[in-house]
Design a protein around this motif. Structure first.
Motif, PDB file in Angstrom:
ATOM      1  N   TYR A   5      -3.863  20.033   2.624  1.00 25.85           N
ATOM      2  CA  TYR A   5      -2.473  19.620   2.142  1.00 25.85           C
ATOM      3  C   TYR A   5      -2.455  19.150   0.808  1.00 25.85           C
ATOM      4  N   GLN A  50      -7.363  17.746  17.752  1.00 26.16           N
ATOM      5  CA  GLN A  50      -5.843  17.513  17.416  1.00 26.16           C
ATOM      6  C   GLN A  50      -5.180  18.847  17.437  1.00 26.16           C
ATOM      7  N   ASP A  94       7.981  19.638  16.756  1.00 22.78           N
ATOM      8  CA  ASP A  94       8.020  21.343  16.379  1.00 22.78           C
ATOM      9  C   ASP A  94       8.553  21.387  15.090  1.00 22.78           C
ATOM     10  N   GLU A  95       8.083  20.736  14.084  1.00 24.82           N
ATOM     11  CA  GLU A  95       8.229  20.823  12.920  1.00 24.82           C
ATOM     12  C   GLU A  95       9.919  20.696  12.577  1.00 24.82           C
ATOM     13  N   ASP A 152      13.435   5.574  12.818  1.00 21.49           N
ATOM     14  CA  ASP A 152      13.797   6.072  14.088  1.00 21.49           C
ATOM     15  C   ASP A 152      12.378   6.434  14.808  1.00 21.49           C
ATOM     16  N   THR A 178      -0.186  26.289  14.430  1.00 15.15           N
ATOM     17  CA  THR A 178       1.216  26.434  13.632  1.00 15.15           C
ATOM     18  C   THR A 178       0.565  27.155  12.212  1.00 15.15           C
TER      19      THR A 178
HETATM   20  P1  NAP Z   1       6.753  17.263  12.977  1.00 10.98           P
HETATM   21  O1  NAP Z   1       5.962  15.998  12.567  1.00 10.98           O
HETATM   22  O2  NAP Z   1       7.016  17.992  14.283  1.00 10.98           O
HETATM   23  O3  NAP Z   1       8.119  17.545  12.159  1.00 10.98           O
HETATM   24  C1  NAP Z   1       8.352  17.221  10.820  1.00 10.98           C
HETATM   25  C2  NAP Z   1       9.730  17.297  10.647  1.00 10.98           C
HETATM   26  O4  NAP Z   1      10.581  16.668  11.366  1.00 10.98           O
HETATM   27  C3  NAP Z   1      10.165  17.046   9.039  1.00 10.98           C
HETATM   28  O5  NAP Z   1      11.027  17.900   8.761  1.00 10.98           O
HETATM   29  C4  NAP Z   1      10.802  15.668   9.364  1.00 10.98           C
HETATM   30  O6  NAP Z   1      11.795  15.381   8.326  1.00 10.98           O
HETATM   31  C5  NAP Z   1      11.392  15.821  10.616  1.00 10.98           C
HETATM   32  N1  NAP Z   1      11.606  14.343  11.324  1.00 10.98           N
HETATM   33  C6  NAP Z   1      10.769  13.533  11.512  1.00 10.98           C
HETATM   34  N2  NAP Z   1      11.126  12.553  12.232  1.00 10.98           N
HETATM   35  C7  NAP Z   1      12.397  12.938  12.402  1.00 10.98           C
HETATM   36  C8  NAP Z   1      13.635  12.003  12.820  1.00 10.98           C
HETATM   37  N3  NAP Z   1      13.272  10.795  13.402  1.00 10.98           N
HETATM   38  N4  NAP Z   1      14.828  12.502  12.749  1.00 10.98           N
HETATM   39  C9  NAP Z   1      15.246  13.822  12.129  1.00 10.98           C
HETATM   40  N5  NAP Z   1      14.083  14.660  11.692  1.00 10.98           N
HETATM   41  C10 NAP Z   1      12.833  14.029  11.600  1.00 10.98           C
HETATM   42  O7  NAP Z   1       5.754  18.438  12.178  1.00 10.98           O
HETATM   43  P2  NAP Z   1       4.514  18.509  11.331  1.00 10.98           P
HETATM   44  O8  NAP Z   1       4.660  17.940  10.149  1.00 10.98           O
HETATM   45  O9  NAP Z   1       4.049  20.170  11.472  1.00 10.98           O
HETATM   46  O10 NAP Z   1       3.356  17.850  12.189  1.00 10.98           O
HETATM   47  C11 NAP Z   1       3.081  16.421  11.847  1.00 10.98           C
HETATM   48  C12 NAP Z   1       1.656  16.299  11.375  1.00 10.98           C
HETATM   49  O11 NAP Z   1       0.618  16.841  11.988  1.00 10.98           O
HETATM   50  C13 NAP Z   1       1.806  17.064   9.911  1.00 10.98           C
HETATM   51  O12 NAP Z   1       2.380  16.254   9.116  1.00 10.98           O
HETATM   52  C14 NAP Z   1       0.154  17.061   9.859  1.00 10.98           C
HETATM   53  O13 NAP Z   1      -0.340  15.984   9.537  1.00 10.98           O
HETATM   54  C15 NAP Z   1      -0.343  17.424  11.117  1.00 10.98           C
HETATM   55  N6  NAP Z   1      -0.478  18.924  11.494  1.00 10.98           N
HETATM   56  C16 NAP Z   1      -1.957  19.177  12.066  1.00 10.98           C
HETATM   57  C17 NAP Z   1      -2.259  20.403  12.046  1.00 10.98           C
HETATM   58  C18 NAP Z   1      -3.644  20.962  12.197  1.00 10.98           C
HETATM   59  O14 NAP Z   1      -3.871  22.187  12.424  1.00 10.98           O
HETATM   60  N7  NAP Z   1      -4.296  20.076  12.594  1.00 10.98           N
HETATM   61  C19 NAP Z   1      -0.998  21.888  11.912  1.00 10.98           C
HETATM   62  C20 NAP Z   1       0.158  21.159  11.682  1.00 10.98           C
HETATM   63  C21 NAP Z   1       0.303  19.673  11.299  1.00 10.98           C
HETATM   64  P3  NAP Z   1      11.567  14.499   6.854  1.00 10.98           P
HETATM   65  O15 NAP Z   1      10.278  14.893   6.514  1.00 10.98           O
HETATM   66  O16 NAP Z   1      12.813  14.938   6.218  1.00 10.98           O
HETATM   67  O17 NAP Z   1      11.782  13.153   7.364  1.00 10.98           O
END
Ligand code: NAP
Length: 280
Positions: free
Chosen positions: A59, A166, A198-199, A247, A280
């Protein structure tokens, strides 16, 4: 608004308790225009007890952002970092870890994961992880994106030390409920759910909205409460805005009812056969 409930914890195989709700950082630290908000968001999370912060050497910019956000607060944090599979050789793992320590400006990573399984034999990576523990550079280690076969292969090498797997888990990606989640549960290993919203694509889903309305909650809160209904699951939503972090923290105040779960099952299918682990 102050959260009503205390931070819930999940116990790792080591016995250490970590917050059930942490913070992800994928794509954070990439855009200078967002930096101030992102630093503030991570600090808001720390204030609310979301002290587990997930990152990865992959990242770009995130480790540096975390460095800034946790300045003076390192002792509160439980930092999860990841080595890329291409770096996960005996020597490469050590180099990658030392590089991450430099980026984070810290002396140890709390939990160091293999980001996904690549070409390097697992025993080499395990050996490097164990050496990093002995040298005090990491406290614990684990894996990411490992399916059941990978977990069995890992446990052929070593059973005691891995702390978590994870993996992708949210309402639209439920495949792990078929077998992997049960495997981890049987081995007393917590699952760390990534992309729990879900992102962000779950926001706006009508079924989720209906359940959220019943609880006077937000859809993100329901999506997280759904993931966190398992007592041995840690969720790591990413939020670059403080209001989203606040939130998300509220998800721990929501108790989904059997009716909520049924309504969500009707729209988001539970697996009825083995689905190869989705990523993902
Ligand atoms: P996520 O957490 O499912 O979703 C993130 C998105 O949701 C962002 O666009 C964020 O917007 C929005 N969001 C968060 N809280 C919200 C709320 N209360 N209301 C409305 N929108 C909201 O997706 P992710 O980033 O893919 O997954 C989370 C973490 O998991 C990653 O950041 C990473 O650290 C880890 N990850 C690990 C792997 C792996 O291969 N191990 C793969 C993917 C992810 P804003 O940013 O604008 O607040």
């Amino acid at each position: 608004m102050e959260p009503k409930s205390a931070m819930r914890t999940v116990t790792l195989p080591s016995g250490e308790r970590v917050p059930a709700l942490g913070q992800g950082t994928w794509h954070m630290g990439e855009d200078p225009a967002l930096r101030q908000d992102e630093v503030a968001a991570l600090r808001t999370g720390l204030d609310l007890g979301m002290t587990l912060i997930d990152t990865a050497e992959m990242y770009i910019g995130a480790e540096d952002l975390i460095r800034e956000a946790i300045a003076g607060r390192r002792e509160e944090c439980f930092i999860v970092d990841k080595v890329l599979p291409a770096h996960a050789t005996r020597a490469g793992t050590i180099r990658a870890c030392e590089n991450s320590l430099r980026q984070l400006v810290t002396d140890r990573i709390d939990l160091y994961l293999l980001h996904w399984r690549g070409q390097v034999p697992l025993d080499e990576t395990v050996e490097a992880f164990e050496r990093l523990v002995d040298d005090g550079k990491i406290r614990y280690w684990g894996v990411s994106n490992f399916d059941v076969k990978d977990m069995n292969d890992l446990f052929e090498i070593i059973e005691i030390d891995p702390q978590t797997n994870q993996v992708l888990y949210n309402l639209t990606h439920r495949g792990i409920e078929w077998d992997l989640m049960k495997w981890c549960h049987k081995h007393d290993m917590p699952t760390m759910a990534y992309s729990p919203i879900d992102e962000g694509t779950l926001i706006g889903n009508r079924a989720l909205d209906r359940v959220a309305e019943r609880h006077r909650a937000s859809p993100a809160q329901v999506a997280l409460a759904w993931v966190l209904r398992h007592p041995d699951v840690i969720a790591i939503p990413k939020a670059g805005k403080s209001e989203h972090v606040r939130d998300n923290r509220g998800a721990l105040d929501i108790q989904l009812t059997p009716r909520d779960l049924r309504d969500l099952d009707n729209v988001f299918d539970a697996p009825t056969a083995k689905i190869p682990l989705e990523v993902t």
